[in-house]
Design a protein around this motif. Structure first.
Motif, PDB file in Angstrom:
ATOM      1  N   GLY A 432      -9.998  -0.031  -9.503  1.00  0.00           N
ATOM      2  CA  GLY A 432      -9.560  -0.907  -8.429  1.00  0.00           C
ATOM      3  C   GLY A 432      -8.309  -1.683  -8.796  1.00  0.00           C
ATOM      4  N   ILE A 433      -8.225  -2.129 -10.052  1.00  0.00           N
ATOM      5  CA  ILE A 433      -7.029  -2.840 -10.521  1.00  0.00           C
ATOM      6  C   ILE A 433      -5.815  -1.923 -10.443  1.00  0.00           C
ATOM      7  CG2 ILE A 433      -5.939  -3.872 -12.548  1.00  0.00           C
ATOM      8  CD1 ILE A 433      -8.714  -4.866 -13.383  1.00  0.00           C
ATOM      9  N   ALA A 434      -5.999  -0.665 -10.846  1.00  0.00           N
ATOM     10  CA  ALA A 434      -4.893   0.287 -10.799  1.00  0.00           C
ATOM     11  C   ALA A 434      -4.436   0.528  -9.364  1.00  0.00           C
ATOM     12  CB  ALA A 434      -5.321   1.601 -11.447  1.00  0.00           C
ATOM     13  N   ALA A 435      -5.391   0.651  -8.460  1.00  0.00           N
ATOM     14  CA  ALA A 435      -5.039   0.859  -7.052  1.00  0.00           C
ATOM     15  C   ALA A 435      -4.321  -0.357  -6.477  1.00  0.00           C
ATOM     16  CB  ALA A 435      -6.299   1.159  -6.249  1.00  0.00           C
ATOM     17  N   LEU A 436      -4.814  -1.540  -6.812  1.00  0.00           N
ATOM     18  CA  LEU A 436      -4.213  -2.764  -6.289  1.00  0.00           C
ATOM     19  C   LEU A 436      -2.802  -2.961  -6.824  1.00  0.00           C
ATOM     20  CD1 LEU A 436      -4.915  -5.132  -4.453  1.00  0.00           C
ATOM     21  CD2 LEU A 436      -5.844  -6.319  -6.438  1.00  0.00           C
ATOM     22  N   ALA A 437      -2.537  -2.464  -8.038  1.00  0.00           N
ATOM     23  CA  ALA A 437      -1.214  -2.641  -8.643  1.00  0.00           C
ATOM     24  C   ALA A 437      -0.125  -1.896  -7.894  1.00  0.00           C
ATOM     25  CB  ALA A 437      -1.252  -2.194 -10.099  1.00  0.00           C
ATOM     26  N   VAL A 438      -0.476  -0.797  -7.218  1.00  0.00           N
ATOM     27  CA  VAL A 438       0.552  -0.012  -6.498  1.00  0.00           C
ATOM     28  C   VAL A 438       0.508  -0.269  -4.998  1.00  0.00           C
ATOM     29  CG1 VAL A 438       0.505   1.776  -8.269  1.00  0.00           C
ATOM     30  CG2 VAL A 438      -0.952   2.011  -6.244  1.00  0.00           C
ATOM     31  N   HIS A 439      -0.352  -1.189  -4.575  1.00  0.00           N
ATOM     32  CA  HIS A 439      -0.464  -1.505  -3.140  1.00  0.00           C
ATOM     33  C   HIS A 439       0.820  -2.135  -2.625  1.00  0.00           C
ATOM     34  CE1 HIS A 439      -1.769  -3.223   0.610  1.00  0.00           C
ATOM     35  NE2 HIS A 439      -1.767  -4.455   0.141  1.00  0.00           N
ATOM     36  N   GLU A 440       1.350  -1.601  -1.538  1.00  0.00           N
ATOM     37  CA  GLU A 440       2.554  -2.136  -0.893  1.00  0.00           C
ATOM     38  C   GLU A 440       2.301  -2.238   0.610  1.00  0.00           C
ATOM     39  OE1 GLU A 440       6.167  -0.154  -1.783  1.00  0.00           O
ATOM     40  OE2 GLU A 440       5.864  -0.193  -3.970  1.00  0.00           O
ATOM     41  N   PRO A 441       2.073  -3.438   1.127  1.00  0.00           N
ATOM     42  CA  PRO A 441       1.756  -3.602   2.552  1.00  0.00           C
ATOM     43  C   PRO A 441       2.871  -3.127   3.483  1.00  0.00           C
ATOM     44  CG  PRO A 441       1.280  -5.604   1.312  1.00  0.00           C
ATOM     45  CD  PRO A 441       2.037  -4.713   0.398  1.00  0.00           C
ATOM     46  N   GLU A 442       4.108  -3.049   2.980  1.00  0.00           N
ATOM     47  CA  GLU A 442       5.222  -2.665   3.840  1.00  0.00           C
ATOM     48  C   GLU A 442       5.243  -1.167   4.115  1.00  0.00           C
ATOM     49  OE1 GLU A 442       5.536  -4.357   1.031  1.00  0.00           O
ATOM     50  OE2 GLU A 442       5.763  -6.385   1.860  1.00  0.00           O
ATOM     51  N   ARG A 443       4.569  -0.380   3.276  1.00  0.00           N
ATOM     52  CA  ARG A 443       4.537   1.068   3.501  1.00  0.00           C
ATOM     53  C   ARG A 443       3.677   1.408   4.703  1.00  0.00           C
ATOM     54  NH1 ARG A 443       3.914   3.114  -2.593  1.00  0.00           N
ATOM     55  NH2 ARG A 443       1.898   2.080  -2.379  1.00  0.00           N
ATOM     56  N   ARG A 444       3.838   2.632   5.207  1.00  0.00           N
ATOM     57  CA  ARG A 444       2.927   3.129   6.225  1.00  0.00           C
ATOM     58  C   ARG A 444       1.525   3.163   5.635  1.00  0.00           C
ATOM     59  NH1 ARG A 444       3.479   8.134   6.983  1.00  0.00           N
ATOM     60  NH2 ARG A 444       2.303   8.232   8.932  1.00  0.00           N
TER      61      ARG A 444
END
Length: 563
Positions: A432-444
């Motif tokens: 989950g930490i790894a996924a959250l690290a690449v999360h970008e709300p501006e992307r589709r």
């Protein structure tokens, strides 16, 4: 018409829980909207739903155990088994003032139906006695009971049931009708309800539960009561603009009211709980203490949350502590309007095993759901977290393989409400930490979900924990007290020293390569373990970085992730 039981037995309990949970799910928003007492925080329906969900889950677990051959009569627990499970599940899962009272009502029924001389099934007389004891015990659990609340509705239901003749269906229907009559009269008994133009929210929830009891015993669905009362403000939305009084009807409501709601489970003796009641009653209001036999659920509204928890520590062992800040400008602010905030476009909801990771996720902008050891969140709790995120699009990270089905059920429920939900099947908090690290709300949305899924999938996970009992594992037989190193969910290393076992696990994981090691250190880990692991990475694995997080009170002593 489907065949229905003529008596109240384990199958009837199971059916009742399922029907009541479905009914509360449908009525939840309506009940939330009319919630003005004791605090107009708009969550009575949700709290009742979560409490009943915990009760229903416990009953299903009892049936599953018997179907697997764990009981004397495979596939069929006794009435005592079912009602004890229902009461215990409600007790450990009780939420808010209303949920805590509901838990005591169910416990009161169980005390009659699961006593030493309890029959295999209850007839109409037995069900009436159970409802009577339930109402009486609920009144006793509340420090300062008030007329016009769910307590009044429960007493009216018990009175009607006691006066009824016939089978369980007739008694349940009489209890339901008596509760409906009392519910309609609650605005006449409590001024805050009359001013808001609504009936009592907790009472409305209890009527919903009793309607499900009627349906489980007769196959017929009684007509639901109205939520609004005869007051001067016919709009249920007015519920959010009324200042709530204190739970003690003899004491004037002080401006603003207590700032915090404190709830915890407590392991303590009866004498210590009696002293705790006195201490908490002096600290705040809305005090409800339910339970017995060494396990209690404590609920109180206070200004000093720390003092309320400390009182629990003095009485016994408090755990599963929940502290909610009512906040400025909310239910405690007289005349404060609640204007619904605009939904954000995207949010992440993550289940985490400790307070440290909860703080980390919150700092990263995610909504964290704390999963305490041995107490995984139910689907209703995940649904509530997604709603709290208040977003059009939500990425859900369960961070536990055992939560996959629970998270899927929550996602389906929220999708039905118009929220776009993507469930990424993360099996560990480090994924989950790894996924959250690449999360970008501006992307589709789809691109963001793909990137987060890829990051999680590229992260191997491990945990170091201590065995509680002897058992067979993939690495051989372990004894209680052995240190276990699990890689991708399977035991790979059995050792005696925690640091040495952690080093062995790390070496095994990095043998296949890696670029980043994430360490989540729990409270039970030696202070030097993180330093030793970081030193091993620097000395033996070139170009590999290490990140350390403090997880707090988490189930495993150490979590390791390798990307």
């Amino acid at each position: 018409m489907p065949q229905v039981p003529q008596t109240f037995d384990a199958l009837a309990v199971r059916a009742w829980c399922g029907l009541a949970l479905d009914a509360l799910g449908r009525a939840r928003e309506e009940i939330d909207a009319i919630n003005v007492y004791p605090v107009a925080d708009g969550d009575t329906g949700t709290n009742l739903y979560l409490t009943l969900e915990s009760a229903a889950t416990a009953v299903e677990a009892v049936f599953a155990g018997h179907e697997a051959g764990g009981g004397g009569d495979p596939g069929r627990p006794t009435l005592a088994d079912a009602v004890r499970a229902m009461a215990h599940g409600a007790l450990i899962g009780a939420r808010g003032n209303s949920g805590t009272i509901l838990a005591q009502l169910l416990r009161g029924m169980a005390q009659v139906l699961a006593g030493d001389d309890a029959p295999a099934h209850a007839d109409g007389t037995g069900l009436g006695l159970a409802l009577r004891h339930a109402a009486d015990s609920a009144w006793q659990a509340v420090a300062h009971p008030v007329e016009g609340t769910v307590l009044t509705v429960a007493s009216a239901a018990a009175d009607a049931a006691g006066a009824a003749d016939g089978d369980c269906g007739s008694v349940a229907r009489a209890a339901y009708e008596g509760a409906c009559t009392a519910l309609a009269e609650t605005p006449d008994r409590l001024d805050v309800l009359r001013q808001a133009g609504v009936v009592d929210a907790g009472g409305r929830g209890l009527v919903t539960v009793l309607a499900a009891l009627v349906e489980s015993l007769t196959g017929e669905t009684p007509r639901g009561p109205a939520a609004r009362g005869p007051g001067p403000h016919p709009r249920a939305e007015a519920a959010h603009t009324v200042a709530a009084p204190c739970a003690d009807d003899d004491a004037p409501s002080r401006p603003g009211g207590p700032a915090f709601e404190v709830i915890y489970l407590l392991e303590a003796e009866d004498a210590a709980v009696a002293r705790l009641r006195e201490r908490l009653d002096a600290l705040g209001d809305s005090l409800v203490v339910v339970g017995g036999d060494g396990l209690w659920n404590v609920h109180v509204h206070v200004d000093d949350a720390g003092a309320a928890v400390e009182a629990g520590v003095e009485a016994g062992r408090p755990y599963r502590i929940r502290i909610t800040h009512f906040g400025a400008g909310d239910a405690h602010a007289p005349g404060a309007e609640r204007t619904p905030a605009e939904r954000v476009q995207r949010a992440v909801v993550a289940v985490v095993p400790g307070e440290g990771l909860a703080g980390l996720c919150t700092e990263a902008g995610a909504t964290a759901v704390l999963a305490r050891p041995g107490e995984p969140p139910a689907s209703g709790e995940l649904v509530q977290a997604v709603r709290r995120a208040h977003a059009r699009e939500v990425v859900l990270l369960p961070n536990d393989a055992e939560l996959r089905h629970t998270a899927a059920a929550a996602a389906e429920q929220v999708r039905a409400e118009g929220v776009r939900v993507a469930l990424i099947p993360t099996r560990s908090a480090v994924q989950g930490i790894a996924a959250l690290a690449v999360h970008e709300p501006e992307r589709r949305f789809d691109e963001d979900v793909v990137a987060m899924t890829s990051a999680a999938g590229a992260t191997r996970y491990a945990e170091v924990t201590v065995a509680e009992r002897q058992s067979w594992t993939m690495a051989g037989i372990c004894q209680a007290g052995d240190v276990l190193g699990l890689v991708d969910g399977d035991v790979a290393v059995i050792g005696q020293d925690l640091t040495e076992t952690a080093l062995a696990v790390l070496d095994r994981m990095l043998a296949a390569g890696g670029e980043l090691v994430t360490l989540v250190v729990g409270d039970g880990a030696p202070e030097s373990v993180a330093e030793r692991l970081q030193a091993r990475v620097r000395e033996a694995y070139l170009a590999v970085d290490t990140v350390v997080h403090h997880g707090g009170r988490q189930g495993s002593v150490l979590l390791i992730g390798v990307e």
